[in-house]
Design a protein around this motif. Structure first.
Motif, PDB file in Angstrom:
ATOM      1  N   TRP A 191     -11.475   0.202   2.810  1.00  0.00           N
ATOM      2  CA  TRP A 191     -12.013   1.550   3.515  1.00  0.00           C
ATOM      3  C   TRP A 191     -10.817   1.096   5.180  1.00  0.00           C
ATOM      4  CZ3 TRP A 191     -12.624  -0.956   8.815  1.00  0.00           C
ATOM      5  CH2 TRP A 191     -12.845  -0.022   9.905  1.00  0.00           C
ATOM      6  N   LEU A 192     -10.275  -0.418   5.186  1.00  0.00           N
ATOM      7  CA  LEU A 192      -9.210  -0.634   6.274  1.00  0.00           C
ATOM      8  C   LEU A 192      -8.237   0.377   6.272  1.00  0.00           C
ATOM      9  CD1 LEU A 192      -8.304  -2.229   8.785  1.00  0.00           C
ATOM     10  CD2 LEU A 192      -7.815  -3.845   7.596  1.00  0.00           C
ATOM     11  N   MET A 193      -7.678  -0.195   4.736  1.00  0.00           N
ATOM     12  CA  MET A 193      -6.484  -0.089   4.404  1.00  0.00           C
ATOM     13  C   MET A 193      -6.155   1.725   4.276  1.00  0.00           C
ATOM     14  SD  MET A 193      -4.977  -1.869   3.597  1.00  0.00           S
ATOM     15  CE  MET A 193      -3.260  -1.531   2.134  1.00  0.00           C
ATOM     16  N   GLY A 194      -7.161   2.375   4.344  1.00  0.00           N
ATOM     17  CA  GLY A 194      -7.717   4.098   4.029  1.00  0.00           C
ATOM     18  C   GLY A 194      -7.298   4.863   5.810  1.00  0.00           C
ATOM     19  N   THR A 195      -7.703   3.456   6.121  1.00  0.00           N
ATOM     20  CA  THR A 195      -7.365   4.174   8.218  1.00  0.00           C
ATOM     21  C   THR A 195      -6.112   4.083   8.356  1.00  0.00           C
ATOM     22  OG1 THR A 195      -9.947   3.050   7.900  1.00  0.00           O
ATOM     23  CG2 THR A 195      -8.447   3.380  10.147  1.00  0.00           C
ATOM     24  N   VAL A 196      -5.602   2.422   7.976  1.00  0.00           N
ATOM     25  CA  VAL A 196      -4.002   2.715   8.689  1.00  0.00           C
ATOM     26  C   VAL A 196      -3.282   3.487   7.412  1.00  0.00           C
ATOM     27  CG1 VAL A 196      -4.945   0.729   9.578  1.00  0.00           C
ATOM     28  CG2 VAL A 196      -3.817   0.520   7.475  1.00  0.00           C
ATOM     29  N   GLU A 197      -3.289   4.176   6.410  1.00  0.00           N
ATOM     30  CA  GLU A 197      -2.518   4.372   5.691  1.00  0.00           C
ATOM     31  C   GLU A 197      -1.607   5.901   6.163  1.00  0.00           C
ATOM     32  OE1 GLU A 197      -4.139   4.701   1.924  1.00  0.00           O
ATOM     33  OE2 GLU A 197      -4.037   2.360   2.152  1.00  0.00           O
ATOM     34  N   GLY A 198      -2.537   6.515   7.420  1.00  0.00           N
ATOM     35  CA  GLY A 198      -1.665   7.634   7.166  1.00  0.00           C
ATOM     36  C   GLY A 198      -2.397   9.004   6.248  1.00  0.00           C
ATOM     37  N   SER A 199      -2.238  10.404   6.896  1.00  0.00           N
ATOM     38  CA  SER A 199      -1.795  11.273   5.994  1.00  0.00           C
ATOM     39  C   SER A 199      -1.056  11.572   5.764  1.00  0.00           C
ATOM     40  CB  SER A 199      -3.240  12.106   6.324  1.00  0.00           C
ATOM     41  OG  SER A 199      -2.219  12.360   7.912  1.00  0.00           O
TER      42      SER A 199
ATOM     43  N   PHE B 135      -3.332  -0.256  -1.924  1.00  0.00           N
ATOM     44  CA  PHE B 135      -3.309   1.436  -0.872  1.00  0.00           C
ATOM     45  C   PHE B 135      -4.248   1.612  -1.736  1.00  0.00           C
ATOM     46  CE2 PHE B 135       1.569   0.244   0.240  1.00  0.00           C
ATOM     47  CZ  PHE B 135       1.843  -0.333   0.475  1.00  0.00           C
ATOM     48  N   SER B 136      -5.012   2.850  -0.825  1.00  0.00           N
ATOM     49  CA  SER B 136      -6.016   3.833  -1.625  1.00  0.00           C
ATOM     50  C   SER B 136      -5.401   4.952  -2.024  1.00  0.00           C
ATOM     51  CB  SER B 136      -7.623   3.740  -0.456  1.00  0.00           C
ATOM     52  OG  SER B 136      -6.794   4.108   1.299  1.00  0.00           O
TER      53      SER B 136
ATOM     54  N   ALA C 144     -14.397  -3.111  -0.687  1.00  0.00           N
ATOM     55  CA  ALA C 144     -15.379  -1.625  -0.268  1.00  0.00           C
ATOM     56  C   ALA C 144     -14.352  -1.602   0.935  1.00  0.00           C
ATOM     57  CB  ALA C 144     -16.370  -1.737  -0.342  1.00  0.00           C
ATOM     58  N   PHE C 145     -14.369  -2.897   1.757  1.00  0.00           N
ATOM     59  CA  PHE C 145     -14.373  -3.653   3.346  1.00  0.00           C
ATOM     60  C   PHE C 145     -12.415  -2.801   2.726  1.00  0.00           C
ATOM     61  CE2 PHE C 145     -13.300  -6.499   7.031  1.00  0.00           C
ATOM     62  CZ  PHE C 145     -13.781  -4.833   7.951  1.00  0.00           C
ATOM     63  N   ALA C 146     -12.018  -3.555   2.110  1.00  0.00           N
ATOM     64  CA  ALA C 146     -11.292  -3.293   2.468  1.00  0.00           C
ATOM     65  C   ALA C 146     -10.105  -2.172   2.469  1.00  0.00           C
ATOM     66  CB  ALA C 146      -9.943  -4.809   1.032  1.00  0.00           C
TER      67      ALA C 146
END
Length: 370
Positions: free
Chosen positions: A362-370, A87-88, A358-360
């Motif tokens: 970005w993807l994890m950050g997008t789907v992790e929620g705020s 997770f980011s 870097a790709f991983a």
């Protein structure tokens, strides 16, 4: 009026909405066809965004104590390529829905919401005021409130009462069970990508875990026996086959279908939809509970405005806020589903993820929620 707000459905989205509206001072009636605690088919995975939403409800300590913390997921592709996807920000949780949902319902009741269990909603009439027609056993109910919140999931009676529902173009069915004797003994969250399907595993430790497959509807129909389709899908993936070798189901298999339906909009006069009732995405990225909790936060905010003003603009504004908040996740989910239907692309995508941090990230950050 029976209440200021009737919330239909006491899962994470409904109970969370009820908690927040009670804390804002509104009279809330929370109804559900089940009696709690009750099991619920689910991947049992909470991403960091879901954990943060529960912390904002004041439940961070309780869910941490009830669940198992994880810091990423193991991704395994159709050809066996695998990699750790951290997770980011923050950590996630593996948590059985029977515990999560009961905790949220209890919190809503302690906040002052009135809970009616064993109530099956048959119809909702939008308007000023909206009306809920339901049954509790042999007793007919007619509930009236200033606002109805539909949080009754995939087969939402509220959603179908106010707008046409669009079925998914490539429907999948989830099937899974809890197992013991799994071939891994430490907590971990896994995602196995197959040729046209995927399998999630919430591994709680000591060989115990929840394993759920999302299979094409056509595959389930051809094989007819749901648990046979589950094992065939798992046997096609060597890493997953090794995990399940010698394992025994400790619960019966449960199915949920179809995934991915959509509604035209998430409101009507006197009615709001939250969580899966407002439309679902195929849960490959595991953000279903997050979407329910976050949409409940948005719904509570705009419901509060509507109850003060009785202006339909507040409900329309909720729809816009919801789309802004979730559009990136929806787009990623649609892209992943498109790629999953093309096995050669799915293999390349997984290899790209596990080879590019870097790709991983970005993807994890997008789907992790705020």
């Amino acid at each position: 009026m029976d209440a200021d707000v009737v919330v239909v459905g006491a899962g994470p989205a409904g109970s969370s909405t009820a908690i927040q509206l009670r804390r804002l001072g509104w009279r809330v009636l929370l109804v559900d066809r089940a009696r709690f605690p009750r099991p619920k088919p689910c991947g049992e995975y909470l991403n960091p965004g879901a954990v943060r939403a529960l912390e904002r409800l004041g439940l961070g300590g309780a869910v941490q104590a009830a669940g198992v913390r994880i810091h990423g997921i193991l991704l395994v592709g159709p050809d066996g390529a695998s990699g750790w996807m951290p997770f980011s920000t923050g950590s996630g949780l593996l948590l059985p829905r029977v515990r999560l949902d009961h905790l949220l319902v209890q919190t809503a009741v302690r906040a002052g919401a009135e809970l009616l269990e064993g109530v099956r909603v048959g119809a909702v009439v939008p308007g000023n005021p909206p009306i809920v027609v339901a049954r509790a056993g042999d007793r007919a109910l007619r509930l009236q409130a200033r606002l109805v919140v539909g949080a009754d999931g995939l087969r939402s009676a509220v959603a179908r009462a106010i707008h046409p529902v669009r079925p998914p173009s490539h429907p999948r069915i989830t099937i899974g069970a809890h197992f013991e004797g799994l071939g891994y003994h430490h907590p971990r969250g896994d995602l196995y990508v197959g040729p046209g399907w995927y399998v999630g595993a919430a591994l709680y430790g000591n060989g115990v875990g929840n394993v759920v497959a999302a299979l094409p509807q056509g595959m389930m129909r051809r094989l007819r026996v749901p648990h046979r389709a589950f094992f065939l899908a798992c046997e096609a993936l060597p890493a997953l086959h090794r995990l399940l070798r010698g394992a025994r189901p400790r619960t019966s298999f449960a199915c949920v279908a179809p995934l991915g339906f959509a509604v035209r909009r998430a409101w009507a006069p006197g009615v709001l939809l939250v969580g899966d009732a407002a439309g679902t995405v195929d849960p490959m990225t595991g953000h279903g509970v997050y979407l329910g909790l976050r949409s409940a936060e948005l719904a509570a905010d705009f419901a509060h405005r509507f109850l003060h003003t009785q202006s339909l603009q507040a409900l329309a504004d909720y729809e816009r806020a919801r789309r802004r908040a979730f559009q990136p996740m929806w787009r990623i989910s649609r892209l992943l589903q498109w790629g999953l239907r093309r096995p050669w692309l799915a293999r390349g995508f997984v290899r790209c993820l596990v080879s590019s941090s870097a790709f991983a990230s970005w993807l994890m950050g997008t789907v992790e929620g705020s």
